[in-house]
Design a protein around this motif. Structure first.
Motif, PDB file in Angstrom:
ATOM      1  N   TYR A  89       0.837  -1.197   0.000  1.00 24.26           N
ATOM      2  CA  TYR A  89       0.000   0.000   0.000  1.00 24.26           C
ATOM      3  C   TYR A  89       0.873   1.250   0.000  1.00 24.26           C
ATOM      4  CZ  TYR A  89      -3.503  -3.435   1.031  1.00 24.26           C
ATOM      5  OH  TYR A  89      -4.321  -4.540   0.955  1.00 24.26           O
ATOM      6  N   PRO A  90       0.400   2.323  -0.655  1.00 22.46           N
ATOM      7  CA  PRO A  90       1.214   3.537  -0.744  1.00 22.46           C
ATOM      8  C   PRO A  90       1.317   4.320   0.569  1.00 22.46           C
ATOM      9  CG  PRO A  90      -0.904   3.867  -1.805  1.00 22.46           C
ATOM     10  CD  PRO A  90      -0.837   2.418  -1.428  1.00 22.46           C
ATOM     11  N   GLU A  91       0.330   4.138   1.452  1.00 15.39           N
ATOM     12  CA  GLU A  91       0.327   4.819   2.745  1.00 15.39           C
ATOM     13  C   GLU A  91      -0.549   4.041   3.725  1.00 15.39           C
ATOM     14  OE1 GLU A  91      -1.288   8.692   2.135  1.00 15.39           O
ATOM     15  OE2 GLU A  91      -3.185   7.933   1.391  1.00 15.39           O
ATOM     16  N   LEU A  92      -0.434   4.349   4.980  1.00 14.57           N
ATOM     17  CA  LEU A  92      -1.202   3.628   5.994  1.00 14.57           C
ATOM     18  C   LEU A  92      -2.710   3.739   5.765  1.00 14.57           C
ATOM     19  CD1 LEU A  92       0.839   4.554   9.204  1.00 14.57           C
ATOM     20  CD2 LEU A  92       0.638   2.287   8.163  1.00 14.57           C
ATOM     21  N   ALA A  93      -3.170   4.908   5.355  1.00 14.30           N
ATOM     22  CA  ALA A  93      -4.605   5.127   5.155  1.00 14.30           C
ATOM     23  C   ALA A  93      -5.175   4.254   4.039  1.00 14.30           C
ATOM     24  CB  ALA A  93      -4.879   6.600   4.860  1.00 14.30           C
ATOM     25  N   ALA A  94      -4.330   3.762   3.156  1.00 12.90           N
ATOM     26  CA  ALA A  94      -4.800   2.938   2.036  1.00 12.90           C
ATOM     27  C   ALA A  94      -5.022   1.476   2.420  1.00 12.90           C
ATOM     28  CB  ALA A  94      -3.811   3.023   0.878  1.00 12.90           C
ATOM     29  N   ILE A  95      -4.593   1.076   3.606  1.00 13.59           N
ATOM     30  CA  ILE A  95      -4.797  -0.306   4.045  1.00 13.59           C
ATOM     31  C   ILE A  95      -6.291  -0.496   4.302  1.00 13.59           C
ATOM     32  CG2 ILE A  95      -4.295  -2.025   5.825  1.00 13.59           C
ATOM     33  CD1 ILE A  95      -1.626  -0.553   6.304  1.00 13.59           C
ATOM     34  N   PRO A  96      -6.921  -1.443   3.608  1.00 18.63           N
ATOM     35  CA  PRO A  96      -8.373  -1.614   3.765  1.00 18.63           C
ATOM     36  C   PRO A  96      -8.730  -2.246   5.117  1.00 18.63           C
ATOM     37  CG  PRO A  96      -7.503  -3.325   2.335  1.00 18.63           C
ATOM     38  CD  PRO A  96      -6.363  -2.384   2.638  1.00 18.63           C
ATOM     39  N   GLU A  97      -9.930  -1.995   5.578  1.00 21.02           N
ATOM     40  CA  GLU A  97     -10.397  -2.579   6.827  1.00 21.02           C
ATOM     41  C   GLU A  97     -10.384  -4.097   6.762  1.00 21.02           C
ATOM     42  OE1 GLU A  97     -14.062  -1.066   8.391  1.00 21.02           O
ATOM     43  OE2 GLU A  97     -13.474   1.009   8.022  1.00 21.02           O
ATOM     44  N   SER A  98     -10.570  -4.637   5.558  1.00 17.55           N
ATOM     45  CA  SER A  98     -10.586  -6.092   5.392  1.00 17.55           C
ATOM     46  C   SER A  98      -9.233  -6.725   5.732  1.00 17.55           C
ATOM     47  CB  SER A  98     -10.984  -6.463   3.966  1.00 17.55           C
ATOM     48  OG  SER A  98     -10.034  -5.959   3.043  1.00 17.55           O
ATOM     49  N   ALA A  99      -8.171  -5.926   5.778  1.00 18.28           N
ATOM     50  CA  ALA A  99      -6.842  -6.434   6.150  1.00 18.28           C
ATOM     51  C   ALA A  99      -6.759  -6.689   7.649  1.00 18.28           C
ATOM     52  CB  ALA A  99      -5.752  -5.456   5.722  1.00 18.28           C
ATOM     53  N   GLY A 100      -7.755  -6.225   8.379  1.00 14.16           N
ATOM     54  CA  GLY A 100      -7.762  -6.382   9.831  1.00 14.16           C
ATOM     55  C   GLY A 100      -7.092  -5.199  10.499  1.00 14.16           C
ATOM     56  N   PRO A 101      -7.236  -5.105  11.815  1.00 12.42           N
ATOM     57  CA  PRO A 101      -6.644  -3.965  12.523  1.00 12.42           C
ATOM     58  C   PRO A 101      -5.118  -4.045  12.550  1.00 12.42           C
ATOM     59  CG  PRO A 101      -7.597  -5.514  14.074  1.00 12.42           C
ATOM     60  CD  PRO A 101      -7.958  -6.006  12.706  1.00 12.42           C
ATOM     61  N   VAL A 102      -4.487  -2.903  12.406  1.00 18.39           N
ATOM     62  CA  VAL A 102      -3.027  -2.816  12.478  1.00 18.39           C
ATOM     63  C   VAL A 102      -2.647  -2.664  13.943  1.00 18.39           C
ATOM     64  CG1 VAL A 102      -1.018  -1.417  11.891  1.00 18.39           C
ATOM     65  CG2 VAL A 102      -2.803  -1.824  10.175  1.00 18.39           C
ATOM     66  N   GLY A 103      -1.847  -3.585  14.433  1.00 17.34           N
ATOM     67  CA  GLY A 103      -1.389  -3.488  15.817  1.00 17.34           C
ATOM     68  C   GLY A 103      -0.170  -2.595  15.938  1.00 17.34           C
TER      69      GLY A 103
END
Length: 159
Positions: free
Chosen positions: A60-74
């Motif tokens: 992903y180009p930036e953190l905001a682009a990570i979809p919710e379907s990827a799960g929460p980022v710890g």
């Protein structure tokens, strides 16, 4: 700086790591750390605008682009220059991460303040791979011999 029990808890509790600045070059420290963590059961999400895929994962180009379907980022693990850290701390807060982890050689007081104000734990100037290996017994991985012989095991935190 977090103490050993705190580092152990962080690495035990948060199994999804967004690695900002992850390189696709196998000889770069970020690639080695990502591969190690993935091989030890962590989900690694690459974040780098120059690549579309790293280690078989969509990049992903930036953190905001990570979809919710990827799960929460710890953990947001940062392999970028210290001057980039405050903006990355803001982004980590915005995506709901739990930990801002700045790699070896990276420390930024402003980023730490931003992250802490946003409710994140902060680790600076430490390598996630080295800390995991030190705390969970992986220093022998890829031929590192610590020279320490001991039957003592750290208390394992139950799932």
């Amino acid at each position: 700086m977090p103490d050993i029990p705190t580092l152990r808890r962080i690495l035990h509790d948060y199994r999804t790591i967004a690695m900002v600045g992850l390189s696709d070059n196998w000889y770069r420290p970020s690639f080695f750390a990502a591969k190690y963590m993935r091989d030890h059961g962590y989900r690694v999400i690459p974040v780098n605008p120059r690549h579309s895929q790293i280690l078989g994962e969509k990049c992903y180009p930036e953190l905001a682009a990570i979809p919710e379907s990827a799960g929460p980022v710890g953990i947001v693990d940062v392999f970028r220059r210290p001057e980039n850290a405050p903006e990355l701390a803001r982004q980590a807060v915005a995506v709901g991460a739990r930990v801002l982890w700045l790699q070896l050689g990276i420390a930024n007081a402003e980023a730490a303040r931003i992250a802490a104000a946003g409710g994140l734990e902060v680790v600076m100037d430490r390598c996630v791979k080295i800390e995991h290996a030190r705390l969970f017994g992986g220093l022998g991985w890829v031929g590192v011999n610590t020279g320490v012989v001991s039957a003592h095991r750290h208390k394992v935190i139950a799932n």
